[in-house]
Design an enzyme around this catalytic site. Structure first.
Site, PDB file in Angstrom:
ATOM      1  N   GLU A 174       0.853  -1.183   0.000  1.00  0.00           N
ATOM      2  CA  GLU A 174       0.000   0.000   0.000  1.00  0.00           C
ATOM      3  C   GLU A 174       0.897   1.244   0.000  1.00  0.00           C
ATOM      4  OE1 GLU A 174      -2.742   0.465   3.282  1.00  0.00           O
ATOM      5  OE2 GLU A 174      -3.816   2.037   2.241  1.00  0.00           O
ATOM      6  N   GLY A 176       2.819   2.435  10.926  1.00  0.00           N
ATOM      7  CA  GLY A 176       2.575   1.621  12.119  1.00  0.00           C
ATOM      8  C   GLY A 176       2.430   0.145  11.773  1.00  0.00           C
ATOM      9  N   ALA A 177       1.529  -0.146  10.854  1.00  0.00           N
ATOM     10  CA  ALA A 177       1.298  -1.537  10.486  1.00  0.00           C
ATOM     11  C   ALA A 177       0.461  -1.592   9.214  1.00  0.00           C
ATOM     12  CB  ALA A 177       0.563  -2.266  11.607  1.00  0.00           C
ATOM     13  N   MET A 178       0.332  -2.797   8.662  1.00  0.00           N
ATOM     14  CA  MET A 178      -0.354  -2.949   7.389  1.00  0.00           C
ATOM     15  C   MET A 178      -1.240  -4.193   7.387  1.00  0.00           C
ATOM     16  SD  MET A 178      -0.919  -1.763   4.457  1.00  0.00           S
ATOM     17  CE  MET A 178      -2.105  -2.580   3.407  1.00  0.00           C
ATOM     18  N   GLU A 179      -2.467  -3.991   6.883  1.00  0.00           N
ATOM     19  CA  GLU A 179      -3.531  -4.988   7.010  1.00  0.00           C
ATOM     20  C   GLU A 179      -3.563  -6.040   5.895  1.00  0.00           C
ATOM     21  OE1 GLU A 179      -4.030  -1.668   6.257  1.00  0.00           O
ATOM     22  OE2 GLU A 179      -5.588  -1.423   4.744  1.00  0.00           O
ATOM     23  N   ASN A 180      -2.436  -6.375   5.262  1.00  0.00           N
ATOM     24  CA  ASN A 180      -2.436  -7.373   4.187  1.00  0.00           C
ATOM     25  C   ASN A 180      -3.292  -8.583   4.562  1.00  0.00           C
ATOM     26  OD1 ASN A 180      -0.115  -5.846   3.087  1.00  0.00           O
ATOM     27  ND2 ASN A 180       0.901  -6.739   4.859  1.00  0.00           N
ATOM     28  N   HIS A 236      -6.982  -2.299  14.994  1.00  0.00           N
ATOM     29  CA  HIS A 236      -7.176  -1.557  13.744  1.00  0.00           C
ATOM     30  C   HIS A 236      -6.896  -2.444  12.526  1.00  0.00           C
ATOM     31  CE1 HIS A 236      -6.993   2.171  11.249  1.00  0.00           C
ATOM     32  NE2 HIS A 236      -6.159   1.435  10.541  1.00  0.00           N
ATOM     33  N   GLU A 237      -5.743  -3.077  12.522  1.00  0.00           N
ATOM     34  CA  GLU A 237      -5.377  -3.894  11.352  1.00  0.00           C
ATOM     35  C   GLU A 237      -6.323  -5.075  11.218  1.00  0.00           C
ATOM     36  OE1 GLU A 237      -3.523  -2.289   9.544  1.00  0.00           O
ATOM     37  OE2 GLU A 237      -2.628  -0.974  11.052  1.00  0.00           O
TER      38      GLU A 237
HETATM   39  N1  PHE Z   1      -3.161   0.896   5.790  1.00  0.00           N
HETATM   40  C1  PHE Z   1      -2.304   1.036   6.939  1.00  0.00           C
HETATM   41  C2  PHE Z   1      -3.229   1.248   8.116  1.00  0.00           C
HETATM   42  O1  PHE Z   1      -3.757   2.258   8.350  1.00  0.00           O
HETATM   43  C3  PHE Z   1      -1.361   2.163   6.914  1.00  0.00           C
HETATM   44  C4  PHE Z   1      -0.284   2.079   5.905  1.00  0.00           C
HETATM   45  C5  PHE Z   1      -0.340   2.852   4.772  1.00  0.00           C
HETATM   46  C6  PHE Z   1       0.789   1.256   6.114  1.00  0.00           C
HETATM   47  C7  PHE Z   1       0.657   2.818   3.832  1.00  0.00           C
HETATM   48  C8  PHE Z   1       1.805   1.220   5.200  1.00  0.00           C
HETATM   49  C9  PHE Z   1       1.734   1.999   4.056  1.00  0.00           C
HETATM   50  O2  PHE Z   1      -3.542   0.394   8.813  1.00  0.00           O
HETATM   51 ZN    ZN Z   2      -5.775   1.609   8.584  1.00  0.00          ZN
END
Ligand code: PHE
Ligand code: ZN
Length: 852
Positions: free
Chosen positions: A122, A254-258, A290-291
């Site tokens: 992302e 912070g983190a990523m919701e893959n 959140h994730e």
């Molecule tokens: N989508 C992630 C979140 O809000 C944030 C994010 C954006 C992480 C771009 C990495 C790169 O949970």
């Molecule tokens: Zn998010």
């Protein structure tokens, strides 16, 4: 090759992609400097699209070969992607590319962190992995084979098979490429399991480097709590056999919701009592939630295009805030969120970077992961819920899930389910998504003694923002309660729905003139411009039944007294000191709330306040007033402080729960004041006996406040030099506590420390982010704070544009200050802008901040 003139992308130009993607098969042959990625993608003409140009995004890829239906082709390749002639009907595209993860310091696409392979896609990172229509409305089912000499290999979905040197994963849920993830490395797992409400058994893992296994337990509990909460509150169940979380040291966000494979900044998941503070634990719980919540709001229903980012982010922030309110304290969470909104979103919305919750154009989407999209986006959902009521809210959201599951949706889709379930017309409400700037609300009161009628007349106004000169009235839910002269509540909270520029609301049948409590629970993200006397604020501080407004009344008193002190050396207001003393003595009041009441508005908030009134803030005068007030408070409270400190010690074994954390938070706030009058004696004792990081760090902070702590700083360093996350605290604390004239030198010296590096965003933020937050240090009259920031941002941009551009926003308030400050800031920004090969990310940010 870099673009000479960056392109602007517009929401109004949206068109669907000419092809649909039926399936994606990827094979990764891992090697640090020469990873091969083989893709096999099944395309078909998209019946709803008219333009059949076959363009695939691709950046920093070496194309080895390409085939269509088995026949070698020679596409036309630029630095943005490729085009190629394709058959009329469905066809199979195959490509082999080579990439260099070990040299990928931007941390987008496939990169390496502490020896492990990981991805960040992302928003537009997948195009650095292979050629693909890298846009969120192109969704497909992915099968991934990973080959390499690596013990653990993970991707999205469920594991299909594995053997010596390979693993295969299949994700049955169609997804956009930005949710793709791959991780490979020498990792160990903290395992658990979860049974969903329909009986599906889910394997859970947190994957970490070997030394970090003892830091996973809390995150795992938070994950299970989140899964249960989403089932109970939103009826949403998890949908795969496995859910993996991986901790990565080098991460931009912070983190990523893959899907099925969340990747976390290690600071957002790893915690042990010895190494993490109560605040860290709370943040970790919120980010895990959140994730996880993104699995439905983001993954099962994603965004049509990046302009709709708030569709997933605003909603998911709102959901994680609901979760935290439920599992901890709702008022404490609300007050904390409003402090954060005012500290980060209000300056954004009232400065050169102001943009709507749904922006209408951008050059670099990475620059729009902002407090406005996230936090104001969440506030908009909160207003919607308040306006329609809880029952209608959940009914509408159920319809949203039912109707749009599997879709790439828009804000229009989201609002439509509310219109349909409630029969309301939300066209005016929609302005919250398109109009930027913070509305200002003023209020006039009228009391008709004879009739017992009380009237509140509100006026709303939003100042012009970049690109938006004219503003229209917005729908503002104003929660109001009325208190009688003796402090009893004579009218419970009622939500007034303001839709006009000016509007009156009448309350009848009152026995005496009431005192209104306005904007309870902070029912709308507006600036309530209401000047109350300190007696009126003191009354609300003592009597308001709404915890948020009670806190707000104390805040108003603190703000007013600080402003007086900045302007004229005044003594602190007695109403403030007495009111705070009474609050602190109120043992029925949650210690965490008392700690929040003791906190002062930040120096930056005071600067904003002065600027709003047409004055020019002097950072050093604000700093001096802040220091003076804290000293006066410490003196005023000197008998009470040791009592509170003792009362709030925790004897039980450490737990990060809200109750213990609240006690520690109050004791910590008290220690901060005590340290101003006891020479750091109590802090030194606490440092010696501390057996958790919350106590150790607050003791160190108390020592620095007292002008001591040299030995403890060294001891802390020696104790923790092998723990990156703790060392970030060590770096940050020194900058945070540096006096205005020294802050830049302290930061400069720390950037020369052997453990400082430009390749780890957390470390960079620990030092330079802390400088930016040291208000009087960063905005020092010498200009050296600005100059150092520019030096370091220029150096970082060559490696990591995304983090550089985000950090650039520290300059966003530069026009608040006097001409000399402005000249220094402008010079720093212009120096950044003039850097050869400056990234598109940073160019856009600096240009916006320099624009008149
Ligand atoms: N989508 C992630 C979140 O809000 C944030 C994010 C954006 C992480 C771009 C990495 C790169 O949970
Ligand atoms: Zn998010």
């Amino acid at each position: 090759m870099k673009d000479a003139s960056p392109q602007t992308i517009y929401l109004k130009d949206y068109t669907p992609f000419g092809f649909t993607v039926e399936s994606v098969d990827l094979t990764f042959r891992l090697a640090p400097h020469a990873t091969r990625v083989l893709s096999k993608i099944r395309f078909a003409p998209n019946p709803v699209a008219s333009d059949r140009t076959f363009f695939l995004h691709g950046e920093e890829l070496t194309l080895i070969s390409a085939r269509i239906d088995g026949t070698e082709v020679t596409p036309e390749v630029t630095d943005k992607g490729l085009t190629c002639a394709v058959p009329e009907g469905a066809f199979t595209w195959e490509a082999e590319v080579e990439i260099d993860p070990a040299n990928n310091t931007a941390l987008e696409g496939l990169y390496m962190s502490s020896g492990m392979y990981c991805t960040q896609c992302e928003a537009e990172g997948f195009r650095k992995i292979t050629f693909y229509p890298d846009r969120p409305d192109v969704m497909s089912v992915f099968t991934v084979r990973i080959e390499g000499d690596v013990p653990v290999m993970l991707s999205n979905g469920n594991k299909q098979g594995q053997g010596e040197g390979w693993a295969e994963w299949h994700d049955p849920w169609p997804k956009p490429a930005y949710l793709f993830a791959l991780v490979a490395g020498d990792l160990v797992n903290h395992p658990d399991r979860f049974i969903t409400k329909s009986g599906r058994e889910v394997e859970l893992n947190i994957w970490v480097r070997k030394g970090d296994l003892h830091k996973c337990a809390f995150g795992m509990e938070a994950l299970k709590k989140s899964m249960t909460w989403d089932e109970e509150v939103y009826g949403r169940e998890y949908d795969l056999d496995i859910f993996n979380i991986v901790a990565v040291d080098d991460f931009n966000m912070g983190a990523m919701e893959n899907k099925g494979l969340n990747i976390f900044n290690s600071s957002a998941v790893l915690a042990s009592p010895e190494t993490a503070t109560d605040m860290n634990f709370e943040r970790i719980e919120a980010i895990i939630a959140h994730e996880y919540f993104h699995n439905w709001t983001g993954n099962r229903i994603t965004c049509r295009d990046w302009f709709q980012l708030c569709l997933k982010e605003g909603l998911t922030v709102f959901r994680d805030a609901q979760f935290t309110s439920d599992v901890r304290s709702a008022p404490v969470k609300r007050i904390g969120d409003v402090m954060d909104l005012r500290a980060r979103q209000f300056p954004e919305d009232n400065g050169p970077l102001s943009h709507p919750v749904r922006p209408e154009s951008f050059q670099e989407i990475n620059n729009f992961y902002t407090a406005t999209v996230y936090e104001k986006g969440a506030e908009v959902i909160g207003m919607l819920k308040r306006l329609v009521g809880d029952e209608a809210y959940y009914k509408a959201v159920d319809l949203y899930f039912e109707r749009h599951d599997g879709d790439a949706a828009t804000i229009e889709d989201w609002l439509k389910v509310f219109e349909e379930t409630t029969g309301r017309d939300l066209s005016q409400f929609k302005r919250w998504y398109s109009q930027s700037g913070t509305p200002r609300l003023t209020v006039e009161e009228a009391w008709d003694e004879g009739g017992g009628t009380y009237t509140l007349t509100f006026r709303q106004e939003t100042r012009p923002t970049p690109g938006q000169a004219e503003k229209l009235p917005q729908v503002i839910p104003i929660a109001v309660g009325l208190l009688g002269p003796n402090g009893d509540e004579v009218r419970p909270t009622e939500v007034l729905e303001m839709t006009e520029a000016e509007q009156s609301f009448r309350f009848e049948g009152l026995a005496a003139r009431p005192a209104p409590s306005i904007l309870r629970d902070f029912s709308a993200p507006v600036i309530l411009d209401r000047s109350l006397t300190s007696a009126e604020n003191a009354f609300l501080l003592a009597h308001d039944t709404d915890p948020f407004n009670r806190w707000e009344a104390g805040r108003n008193l603190a703000r007013a007294t600080l402003l007086d002190m900045v302007e004229g050396d005044a003594q602190p207001d007695a109403d403030y000191l007495d009111g705070i003393t009474a609050v602190l003595r109120d043992r029925a009041l949650d210690p965490a709330l008392r700690a929040q009441m003791l906190a002062l508005p930040s120096q930056s908030e005071i600067a904003q306040q002065l600027h709003d009134r047409g004055q020019t803030p002097d950072p050093e005068a604000i700093y001096a007033a802040h220091e003076a007030l804290k000293l006066r408070m410490a003196e005023h409270l000197q008998d009470l402080l040791p009592v509170l400190y003792a009362e709030n010690q925790v004897d039980a074994p450490y737990s990060p729960d809200a109750e213990q954390a609240g006690n520690r938070e109050l004791a910590m706030a008290v220690l901060g004041l005590l340290s101003r009058i006891d020479g750091g004696a109590q802090a030194a004792r606490q440092y010696d006996s501390a057996d958790n990081m919350t106590l150790q760090l607050s003791a160190l902070s108390g020592l620095l406040i007292a002008g001591k702590g040299e030995a403890q700083l060294q001891a802390f360093h020696d104790q923790w030099q092998d723990d990156r996350l703790v060392m970030d605290k060590w770096f940050g604390l020194q900058v945070a506590h540096a006096a205005p004239a020294q802050a830049a030198e302290v930061a400069q010296r720390l950037t020369e420390h052997p453990a400082f590096t430009l390749t780890n965003p957390n470390r960079f933020r620990a030092v330079m982010g802390a400088l930016g937050m040291n208000h009087a240090g960063f905005h020092h009259a010498s200009g050296k704070g600005y100059a150092l920031m520019a030096d370091k941002l220029i150096a970082l941009d060559a490696k990591n544009p995304q983090t550089t551009a985000r950090m650039c926003a520290l300059f966003q308030t530069w026009r608040r200050y006097d001409a000399a400050h402005q000249a220094h800031a402008k010079a720093a920004l212009e120096r950044i802008a003039a850097t050869p090969d400056l990234s598109r990310d940073t160019t856009e940010m600096v240009t916006r901040m320099l624009a008149v």
